[in-house]
Design a protein around this motif. Structure first.
Motif, mmCIF file in Angstrom:
data_model
loop_
_atom_site.group_PDB
_atom_site.id
_atom_site.type_symbol
_atom_site.label_atom_id
_atom_site.label_comp_id
_atom_site.label_asym_id
_atom_site.label_seq_id
_atom_site.Cartn_x
_atom_site.Cartn_y
_atom_site.Cartn_z
ATOM 1 N N ALA A 120 0.847 -1.199 0.000
ATOM 2 C CA ALA A 120 0.000 0.000 0.000
ATOM 3 C C ALA A 120 0.878 1.242 0.000
ATOM 4 O O ALA A 120 1.930 1.284 0.647
ATOM 5 N N VAL A 121 0.465 2.249 -0.728
ATOM 6 C CA VAL A 121 1.161 3.532 -0.710
ATOM 7 C C VAL A 121 0.727 4.278 0.548
ATOM 8 O O VAL A 121 -0.434 4.650 0.705
ATOM 9 N N LEU A 122 1.655 4.498 1.459
ATOM 10 C CA LEU A 122 1.348 5.151 2.730
ATOM 11 C C LEU A 122 1.551 6.664 2.670
ATOM 12 O O LEU A 122 0.821 7.415 3.310
ATOM 13 N N ALA A 123 2.576 7.074 1.920
ATOM 14 C CA ALA A 123 2.850 8.507 1.766
ATOM 15 C C ALA A 123 3.710 8.683 0.527
ATOM 16 O O ALA A 123 4.475 7.795 0.147
ATOM 17 N N GLN A 124 3.574 9.847 -0.077
ATOM 18 C CA GLN A 124 4.315 10.112 -1.317
ATOM 19 C C GLN A 124 4.687 11.569 -1.392
ATOM 20 O O GLN A 124 3.908 12.453 -1.019
ATOM 21 N N GLN A 125 5.888 11.827 -1.860
ATOM 22 C CA GLN A 125 6.298 13.162 -2.240
ATOM 23 C C GLN A 125 7.159 13.006 -3.489
ATOM 24 O O GLN A 125 7.531 11.876 -3.836
ATOM 25 N N PRO A 126 7.459 14.046 -4.211
ATOM 26 C CA PRO A 126 8.123 13.884 -5.510
ATOM 27 C C PRO A 126 9.400 13.051 -5.477
ATOM 28 O O PRO A 126 9.673 12.291 -6.408
ATOM 29 N N ASP A 127 10.180 13.151 -4.413
ATOM 30 C CA ASP A 127 11.460 12.457 -4.385
ATOM 31 C C ASP A 127 11.477 11.246 -3.456
ATOM 32 O O ASP A 127 12.544 10.705 -3.160
ATOM 33 N N GLY A 128 10.304 10.795 -2.999
ATOM 34 C CA GLY A 128 10.298 9.637 -2.110
ATOM 35 C C GLY A 128 8.928 9.021 -1.964
ATOM 36 O O GLY A 128 7.896 9.659 -2.206
ATOM 37 N N LEU A 129 8.948 7.755 -1.554
ATOM 38 C CA LEU A 129 7.712 6.982 -1.435
ATOM 39 C C LEU A 129 7.811 6.098 -0.200
ATOM 40 O O LEU A 129 8.838 5.442 0.027
#
Length: 305
Positions: A120-129
């Motif tokens: 599951a995708v818990l958090a995302q920002q442009p340079d990290g996941l």
């Protein structure tokens, strides 16, 4: 049938962390559900491209954007695909960097929404996941590659049983009208409840290829990563399992696999020595298996008295 010889496997480990890393002592305490803050805090501290962490009672994985990838390898693969006249071998661009992070997040969400077992995708920002772990109840998932290696030491029956699980896992994806990215054995993991999950989605074959080609690519990727073990075990029995899995595929996928078998058959004449590299060995093994399973194997030479 002869037992599988030890040492047949050519290692393909990617070197990812296999155990959760402890939180840094300087990291402020976070609530287990505060994934976005955890990603923001830990991303600049993490040195590796991929690493596991503990967040409360959870094990999570943090992936950070690396440098953009060069294009030389894609040109070489495109030349090979053109030589073989096989669109399925057309390289799928993986630009790396922030684009790869965005692609992986998008693909994980889409496959998860389709009911497939992915992190599951818990958090995302442009340079990290930040993504979840596929383990549970304190038990980590087991990479199929490791299970195949262990089964190979036990003999052909055990090996083919595990190998068939990989076939079934790929077939499940296709019955959902979906496809993977790199369906190698290292990217299939057995979860604690026995279900096979899927990882590593930094590229999207669907941006380059139609659905049928993407699904054929899944089968060839899995075979590429396992062919050397299968050939050393029992290629005939493996062929029966392969064709059983193909029975549920679309006519288009089956036809394109048969075409690939015909056009790849000359690769079985590649040199067998290790000094030619692991990809050469794997390609030779794939071509030999496909030639056998699709009736393109050369007849045995006549015996002499």
């Amino acid at each position: 049938m002869n037992p599988v010889k030890r040492g047949t496997r050519v290692q393909t480990r990617k070197g990812q962390a296999s155990a959760p890393a402890p939180l840094e002592a300087s990291t402020p305490p976070l609530e287990p559900g505060d994934y976005a803050e955890f990603l923001r805090t830990m991303l600049p501290q993490q040195q590796k491209a991929v690493a596991s962490h503990r967040l409360g009672s959870e094990r999570v994985w943090l992936k950070k954007a690396g440098p953009p990838h060069g294009k030389l390898g894609y040109h070489l693969m495109a030349a090979v695909a053109g030589l073989l006249r096989l669109d399925v071998l057309t390289p799928v661009p993986n630009p790396g960097g922030e684009a790869a992070i965005a692609t992986e997040a998008r693909r994980l969400r889409a496959l998860g929404a389709a009911g497939l077992r992915v992190p599951a995708v818990l958090a995302q920002q442009p340079d990290g996941l930040l993504i979840s772990d596929l383990g549970g109840s304190g038990r980590p998932p087991v990479v199929l590659q490791e299970r195949l290696d262990q089964a190979a030491a036990a003999g052909p029956v055990a090996l083919l049983s595990v190998w068939r699980e990989g076939l079934a896992a790929i077939a499940t994806v296709h019955t959902h009208g979906a496809y993977l990215s790199q369906a190698f054995d290292r990217n299939l993991v057995q979860c604690p409840d026995g279900v096979i999950g899927y990882i590593d989605f930094e590229d999207d074959p669907g941006e380059t290829l139609p659905l049928a080609e993407c699904q054929v690519r899944d089968w060839l990727s899995y075979l590429h990563s396992t062919a050397m073990l299968v050939r050393a075990a029992s290629p005939q029995a493996a062929g029966a399992r392969w064709h059983a899995a193909m029975a549920d595929e679309s006519d288009e996928v089956r036809e394109r696999l048969a075409l690939a078998a015909r056009r790849m058959r000359w690769l079985r004449h590649l040199p067998a020595g290790r000094r030619w590299g692991r990809d050469t060995q794997r390609s030779r093994a794939v071509a030999r298996l496909l030639a056998r399973w699709y009736g393109h194997e050369l007849p045995a030479p006549p015996t002499t008295n």
